[in-house]
Each structure stands twice: as structure tokens, then as C-alpha cells.
Write a protein that holds these residues in place. Structure first.
Motif, PDB file in Angstrom:
ATOM      1  N   GLU A   5       0.753  -1.058  -0.040  1.00 40.03           N
ATOM      2  CA  GLU A   5      -0.019   0.146   0.135  1.00 40.03           C
ATOM      3  C   GLU A   5       0.911   1.110   0.127  1.00 40.03           C
ATOM      4  O   GLU A   5       0.716   2.199  -0.762  1.00 40.03           O
ATOM      5  CB  GLU A   5      -0.921  -0.130   1.463  1.00 40.03           C
ATOM      6  N   GLN A   6       1.979   1.388   0.684  1.00 44.76           N
ATOM      7  CA  GLN A   6       2.898   2.541   0.807  1.00 44.76           C
ATOM      8  C   GLN A   6       3.319   2.752  -0.514  1.00 44.76           C
ATOM      9  O   GLN A   6       3.729   3.749  -0.999  1.00 44.76           O
ATOM     10  CB  GLN A   6       3.817   2.445   1.835  1.00 44.76           C
ATOM     11  N   THR A   7       3.769   1.370  -0.980  1.00 43.56           N
ATOM     12  CA  THR A   7       4.635   1.585  -2.484  1.00 43.56           C
ATOM     13  C   THR A   7       3.632   2.071  -3.435  1.00 43.56           C
ATOM     14  O   THR A   7       4.170   2.932  -4.356  1.00 43.56           O
ATOM     15  CB  THR A   7       5.049   0.261  -2.848  1.00 43.56           C
ATOM     16  N   ILE A   8       2.410   1.847  -3.614  1.00 43.22           N
ATOM     17  CA  ILE A   8       1.516   2.402  -4.463  1.00 43.22           C
ATOM     18  C   ILE A   8       1.198   3.866  -4.359  1.00 43.22           C
ATOM     19  O   ILE A   8       1.105   4.622  -5.094  1.00 43.22           O
ATOM     20  CB  ILE A   8       0.165   1.679  -4.195  1.00 43.22           C
ATOM     21  N   VAL A   9       0.948   4.301  -2.999  1.00 44.36           N
ATOM     22  CA  VAL A   9       0.893   5.603  -2.604  1.00 44.36           C
ATOM     23  C   VAL A   9       2.302   6.511  -3.058  1.00 44.36           C
ATOM     24  O   VAL A   9       1.992   7.418  -3.709  1.00 44.36           O
ATOM     25  CB  VAL A   9       0.653   5.883  -1.020  1.00 44.36           C
ATOM     26  N   CYS A  10       3.327   5.832  -2.856  1.00 41.80           N
ATOM     27  CA  CYS A  10       4.500   6.701  -3.413  1.00 41.80           C
ATOM     28  C   CYS A  10       4.575   6.618  -4.972  1.00 41.80           C
ATOM     29  O   CYS A  10       5.045   7.650  -5.440  1.00 41.80           O
ATOM     30  CB  CYS A  10       5.993   5.870  -2.960  1.00 41.80           C
ATOM     31  N   LEU A  11       4.235   5.549  -5.715  1.00 42.96           N
ATOM     32  CA  LEU A  11       4.177   5.811  -7.160  1.00 42.96           C
ATOM     33  C   LEU A  11       3.110   6.511  -7.647  1.00 42.96           C
ATOM     34  O   LEU A  11       3.442   7.375  -8.440  1.00 42.96           O
ATOM     35  CB  LEU A  11       3.953   4.199  -7.517  1.00 42.96           C
ATOM     36  N   LYS A  12       2.068   6.393  -7.007  1.00 40.63           N
ATOM     37  CA  LYS A  12       0.782   7.368  -7.355  1.00 40.63           C
ATOM     38  C   LYS A  12       1.186   8.917  -7.340  1.00 40.63           C
ATOM     39  O   LYS A  12       1.015   9.787  -8.039  1.00 40.63           O
ATOM     40  CB  LYS A  12      -0.399   7.213  -6.731  1.00 40.63           C
ATOM     41  N   SER A  13       1.790   8.927  -6.217  1.00 43.19           N
ATOM     42  CA  SER A  13       2.265  10.540  -5.985  1.00 43.19           C
ATOM     43  C   SER A  13       3.371  11.010  -6.560  1.00 43.19           C
ATOM     44  O   SER A  13       3.955  12.099  -6.642  1.00 43.19           O
ATOM     45  CB  SER A  13       2.447  10.819  -4.323  1.00 43.19           C
ATOM     46  N   GLY A  14       4.200   9.992  -7.112  1.00 39.96           N
ATOM     47  CA  GLY A  14       5.448  10.354  -7.692  1.00 39.96           C
ATOM     48  C   GLY A  14       6.847  10.681  -6.908  1.00 39.96           C
ATOM     49  O   GLY A  14       7.991  11.229  -7.211  1.00 39.96           O
ATOM     50  N   ASP A  15       6.538  10.136  -5.477  1.00 38.94           N
ATOM     51  CA  ASP A  15       7.606  10.408  -4.498  1.00 38.94           C
ATOM     52  C   ASP A  15       8.428   9.080  -4.553  1.00 38.94           C
ATOM     53  O   ASP A  15       8.433   8.207  -3.709  1.00 38.94           O
ATOM     54  CB  ASP A  15       6.939  10.298  -3.090  1.00 38.94           C
ATOM     55  N   LEU A  16       9.254   9.164  -5.585  1.00 35.44           N
ATOM     56  CA  LEU A  16      10.361   7.991  -6.016  1.00 35.44           C
ATOM     57  C   LEU A  16      11.471   7.962  -4.924  1.00 35.44           C
ATOM     58  O   LEU A  16      11.988   6.848  -4.755  1.00 35.44           O
ATOM     59  CB  LEU A  16      10.831   8.348  -7.362  1.00 35.44           C
TER      60      LEU A  16
END
Length: 149
Positions: free
Chosen positions: A19-30
Motif C-alpha cells: 500500500e505504501q509503495t502504491i501511494v509513493c508511485l501514485k504521488s511520484g515520491d520516488l
């Protein structure tokens, strides 16, 4: 495993890590991505797809061999159903991942060999050593693989 590794979210709660990885990917927080574990998971996902294709193809060949060469008429219907269901499952995999078609072409003889070995252990029947099914995959995955009676 070191203490540092066992304290990562990936090791503590895999679902929450996803879930955290998805949030990071969606927000562009690479920068916040756990790249090492993400790469490992992506690699494993690709390998699982290949293994699934191999397993389905082996199952297809096992049941087609039984259907054509094992004289147990009471089992024919069940084997035919498994053949058809497995054909559909393989077609779904290839629909979702068309880039696996060349992989299928590379493994089908090995999968046949494994299915043959499995059936030789299970039944005291003469099975063909050489591959007896259609080599055109559209035919293999859509046509009946039982003897015409």
C-alpha cells in the motif's frame, strides 16, 4: 538476515508495504520508494507468470496424453473438461501478457517432456516419445485434443 533488514516495513507487514509503495508511485515520491524490494518483487512477479504458464501447459499435455492414450472411458469427460479449462487459462495468460508467446514457443517441448515423464510414472501405457500435438499454438489452445472416435 540482519537486524536492519528485519526492521523494514517490507519484512514487518508486506501488505502495508504494498500500500505504501502504491501511494509513493501514485504521488511520484520516488525517493521514498523501497527500490531494492520493489525490484525483487517485480522480478518475482515475472517469474511467477512464467511458472504459471509452464504449469498450465504441463497440465494440458498430461490430460491430453491421458485422453488419447489411456483407455479409461469413464475418465474421458473429466479429462476433456480439464483440457478445455486449461486451454482457456493459457489463453487468458497470453491475453494479459502477450509478450509470453515467444516464451511459450521456447518451453512447449520441455513441458511436453515433463508431462510425458509424469504420465509414464502414473500409467503403464505406451505414450509417444515425440510430440504428437499441434505445433501451431492457436490450434493447440482451441482445438479438441482427444481422438476422433
Amino acid at each position: 538476515m540482519t537486524n536492519l533488514q528485519s526492521n523494514t516495513l517490507y519484512d514487518q507487514d508486506f501488505h502495508q508495504w504494498i500500500e505504501q509503495t502504491i501511494v509513493c508511485l501514485k504521488s511520484g515520491d520516488l525517493q521514498a520508494l523501497d527500490r531494492i524490494n520493489l525490484i525483487e518483487e517485480m522480478d518475482a512477479l515475472g517469474k511467477r507468470e512464467k511458472r504459471e504458464l509452464e504449469n498450465r501447459l504441463i497440465t494440458l499435455f498430461e490430460h491430453a496424453l491421458k485422453r488419447q492414450y489411456v483407455p479409461l472411458e469413464d475418465c474421458y469427460r473429466g479429462w476433456d473438461v480439464t483440457i478445455r479449462r486449461t486451454q482457456k487459462d493459457i489463453l487468458k495468460i497470453l491475453r494479459d501478457s502477450p509478450s509470453l508467446k515467444p516464451y511459450l514457443q521456447n518451453i512447449f517441448l520441455d513441458c511436453y517432456q515433463e508431462a510425458l515423464e509424469n504420465m509414464q510414472l502414473e500409467y503403464d501405457v505406451s505414450f509417444p516419445e515425440s510430440y504428437p500435438f499441434p505445433t501451431e499454438f492457436d490450434q493447440l489452445l482451441t482445438q479438441s485434443l482427444s481422438h476422433s472416435e
